[in-house]
Design a protein around this motif. Structure first.
Motif, mmCIF file in Angstrom:
data_model
loop_
_atom_site.group_PDB
_atom_site.id
_atom_site.type_symbol
_atom_site.label_atom_id
_atom_site.label_comp_id
_atom_site.label_asym_id
_atom_site.label_seq_id
_atom_site.Cartn_x
_atom_site.Cartn_y
_atom_site.Cartn_z
ATOM 1 N N LEU A 68 48.078 35.774 34.407
ATOM 2 C CA LEU A 68 46.631 36.599 34.277
ATOM 3 C C LEU A 68 45.917 36.602 35.773
ATOM 4 O O LEU A 68 45.837 38.273 35.720
ATOM 5 N N THR A 69 45.450 36.222 36.378
ATOM 6 C CA THR A 69 45.062 35.754 37.450
ATOM 7 C C THR A 69 45.848 37.434 38.649
ATOM 8 O O THR A 69 44.406 37.975 39.785
ATOM 9 N N SER A 70 46.876 36.815 38.455
ATOM 10 C CA SER A 70 47.234 37.678 39.400
ATOM 11 C C SER A 70 47.273 39.513 39.107
ATOM 12 O O SER A 70 47.302 40.246 39.620
ATOM 13 N N ALA A 71 47.153 39.540 37.912
ATOM 14 C CA ALA A 71 47.467 41.006 37.101
ATOM 15 C C ALA A 71 45.752 40.776 37.011
ATOM 16 O O ALA A 71 45.449 42.403 37.861
ATOM 17 N N LEU A 72 45.144 40.156 37.501
ATOM 18 C CA LEU A 72 43.549 40.795 37.502
ATOM 19 C C LEU A 72 43.265 41.140 39.142
ATOM 20 O O LEU A 72 42.550 42.498 39.206
ATOM 21 N N HIS A 73 43.894 40.620 39.881
ATOM 22 C CA HIS A 73 43.790 40.646 41.257
ATOM 23 C C HIS A 73 44.482 42.352 41.421
ATOM 24 O O HIS A 73 44.406 43.453 42.659
ATOM 25 N N ALA A 74 45.258 42.680 40.211
ATOM 26 C CA ALA A 74 46.497 44.002 40.693
ATOM 27 C C ALA A 74 45.130 45.159 40.064
ATOM 28 O O ALA A 74 45.122 46.056 40.604
#
Lengths: 281, 352
Positions: free
Chosen positions: A84-90
């Motif tokens: 989730l946080t990786s997707a947010l970082h994108a």
């Protein structure tokens, strides 16, 4: 057919107004709800958190790293840790996330008023302390505010702009350390507990507020107890896996407590009554 | 005939189906039905004339799934990156449902769920179903093989929490009400009921006393609770249980009071999806694992400890009673030998 009003689990859309890169792993998102009226009424307190929705990835609990500014914008600082946080970082400025909350027991800000404050943080752990530090600088200029902050490497030091701003106050001391040095680093190297000898405060007249990884919390608790801080004057905020955020789903159980509802802010004296992983030796 | 001063009624056994037929006009009906395989399960009744209502055997499932489904859509979302991310509340088609044959353990479990889902934050999905429910209880004249509701003080008879309740007095049912919805049914469908006599009430008490003597197991829930609260349960108990637990989650799924859940997104297209809630179990290793892999519950020993402490210690402290209702279903379910009776027996041997 009736439309349910599932306010409890239904997020509200919020726009990413801006993104600041704190380091390679942490970004701060400046957010505002699209529903202006709701945004005006939104009043999270330091220490509280939201459940953040990222499209197709569900939700994750994130602490506020600011209180709302005069335009009603607030900050969430997020470390890239999972899907989730990786997707947010994108995601970028202009993208939209979902938020529900604020949830949880906030820091006891009234108790902090006029007191000397010692903040000890590691990595992303500084995020929930930012609004407390900012608020302590707004009210009562004659107290001492000390921040001890540990990072892995000099380039991992997050919230640099905030730290620079805090350092401009003459009653503020900010000491930084890194686990491992890099070229050009003139500062301290070693654990955050190594900074205790480099600053002075009166343990009888100071509240300690701590957030960081479990290992750090454990070491800092031990050091503060050794210095004579009372357990009631040592306050921390706990991190746990969460789903509902409101005390039903039980993912954040911590012995007999639920971190989402009974916490996430706890005093050491409260934690000592529980079997808590962070305190186990 | 003795003068009647009770608010209790008599329902003749051959009036039960006609009564249900009448109630079926207003409510969807759920009752323990024996299916073609001989299993008895709480089931929606489609056709009263083509089903066998079984009030003799313990339903294999509880009513948990009817109030808190194993999987449900909380809402739908639509995402257009940079434009919108919207959440559309789920549509509810639930009508009023009347549940028949709710035994005291299962009724107690619903009262517990009321506390979890409605006390502080109101769970709208649960609340809707609960508000639309009518519970018709059934006192237990003969506890089943694994029952220990006498130990959890949630049976074999109960005198609160139901809308209507039946007690089998042999030739007919004694009928009581505890909520206005039950009163309304008694009033509206008065033609099905006759006033009970004091003798009937005495017969009910007789049935209660006899039922108390029919438990096949003696499970000392109070002692286990006391030993837990006073710290007499040694770590070896948890270690042994965790060694035998097969991590199947069956105990949590079958348990009428295990209501831990997970929430996740089910993506359906590039722009759409559903947010789903589903049952979870605190004994699963992923239950507490955080992003990045760190897990504050660092072993299956601690996970199983949480399961039993929650039911028999934490909830006792918080709500004044355990959240195990003594239905015995997990005893039947568990092939690893780590069911709650096993634990209670182990905990009772401690501190002696």
């Amino acid at each position: 057919m009736e439309i349910l009003q599932p306010d409890l689990y239904l997020p509200k859309s919020a726009e990413i107004i801006d993104v600041t890169e704190e380091n390679s792993q942490i970004k701060t998102y400046i957010l505002s709800f699209i529903d202006k009226e709701f945004n005006d009424s939104f009043a999270p307190q330091p220490g509280q958190f939201v459940l953040l929705s990222v499209p197709h990835y569900g939700e994750a609990p994130i602490s506020f790293s600011s209180t709302p500014d005069e335009n009603g914008r607030f900050h969430l600082s997020v470390r890239k840790a999972g899907k989730l946080t990786s997707a947010l970082h994108a995601m970028e400025k202009g993208d939209i996330v979902g938020l529900r909350g604020p949830y949880g027991r906030p820091f006891p800000m009234e108790q902090f008023e006029g007191k000397n404050l010692l903040f000890v943080a590691g990595g992303i752990g500084l995020a929930p302390l930012c609004p407390v530090i900012n608020s302590s600088l707004q009210n009562g200029a004659d107290r001492c505010v000390t921040l001890l902050y540990g990072s892995r490497t000099p380039s991992d030091i997050a919230f640099k702009a905030d730290i620079d701003k805090w350092r401009q106050h003459e009653n503020v001391t900010c000491l930084l350390t890194v686990d491992s040095s890099e070229e050009g680093w003139q500062g301290e190297v070693g654990l955050v507990t190594g900074l205790f000898g480099k600053c002075s405060y009166d343990p009888d007249d100071t509240l300690a507020i701590i957030c960081g990884p479990p290992m750090m919390i454990r070491a800092v608790f031990a050091e503060l107890e050794r210095q004579g801080f009372s357990d009631d004057n040592i306050i921390t905020t706990m991190e746990r896996h969460m789903k509902c955020g409101v005390g039903i789903c039980r993912h954040c159980h911590m012995d007999e407590k639920l971190v989402c509802k009974d916490g996430p802010v706890f005093t050491l004296s409260e934690l000592k009554k529980l079997d808590v992983m962070e305190l186990r030796s | 005939m003795v003068l009647i001063m009770t608010n209790k009624y008599i329902l003749k056994k051959d009036h039960l189906v006609p009564l249900l037929r009448q109630l079926g006009k207003e409510y969807q009906l759920v009752a323990p039905l024996e299916n073609k395989h001989g299993d008895t399960l709480f089931t929606h009744i489609d056709n009263l004339d083509n089903c066998r209502v079984d009030l003799e055997n313990q339903p294999q499932n509880s009513l948990k799934q009817f109030f808190f489904p194993q999987q449900e859509v909380l809402f739908r979302y639509r995402n257009q990156p940079g434009v919108s991310y919207e959440f559309e509340p789920a549509k509810s088609r639930e009508d009023a449902v009347l549940y028949l044959g709710v035994r005291p353990c299962d009724l107690s479990a619903i009262l517990y769920m009321d506390v979890v889902f409605l006390k502080d934050f109101k769970d709208p999905y649960y609340q809707k179903r609960r508000n639309n429910s009518v519970l018709v209880g059934l006192n237990c004249n003969t506890p089943f093989d694994n029952c220990f509701c006498n130990g959890t003080k949630s049976g074999p008879f109960i005198d609160y929490g139901f809308d209507l309740q039946l007690t089998d007095l042999g030739k007919y049912f004694l009928v009581e009400s505890d909520r206005s919805r039950g009163e309304d049914i008694l009033e509206k469908l008065h033609q099905f009921f006759e006033l009970a006599t004091e003798d009937d009430v005495k017969d009910q008490y007789q049935a209660y006393l006899e039922s108390r003597g029919r438990f096949k197991r003696q499970v000392h829930v109070d002692l286990a609770m006391k030993n837990l609260a006073e710290g007499y349960v040694a770590d070896g108990v948890w270690t042994e249980l965790s060694e035998r637990c097969q991590d199947c989650g069956g105990c949590a799924y079958i348990c009428p009071t295990c209501v831990c859940f997970s929430i996740y997104d089910q993506q359906q297209s590039a722009t759409e999806g559903e947010r789903i809630r589903c049952w979870d179990a605190c004994t699963f290793s992923g239950f507490t694992r955080m992003a990045g892999g760190h897990n504050p519950v660092d072993s299956s020993i601690r996970a199983i400890e949480q399961r039993f402490r929650h039911k028999l210690q934490f909830d006792v402290k918080k709500h004044g009673r355990p959240s195990c209702v003594g239905c015995g279903r997990c005893v039947e379910m568990c092939f690893g030998g780590t069911d709650i009776i096993r634990f209670i027996n182990m905990a009772c041997c401690e501190g002696m």
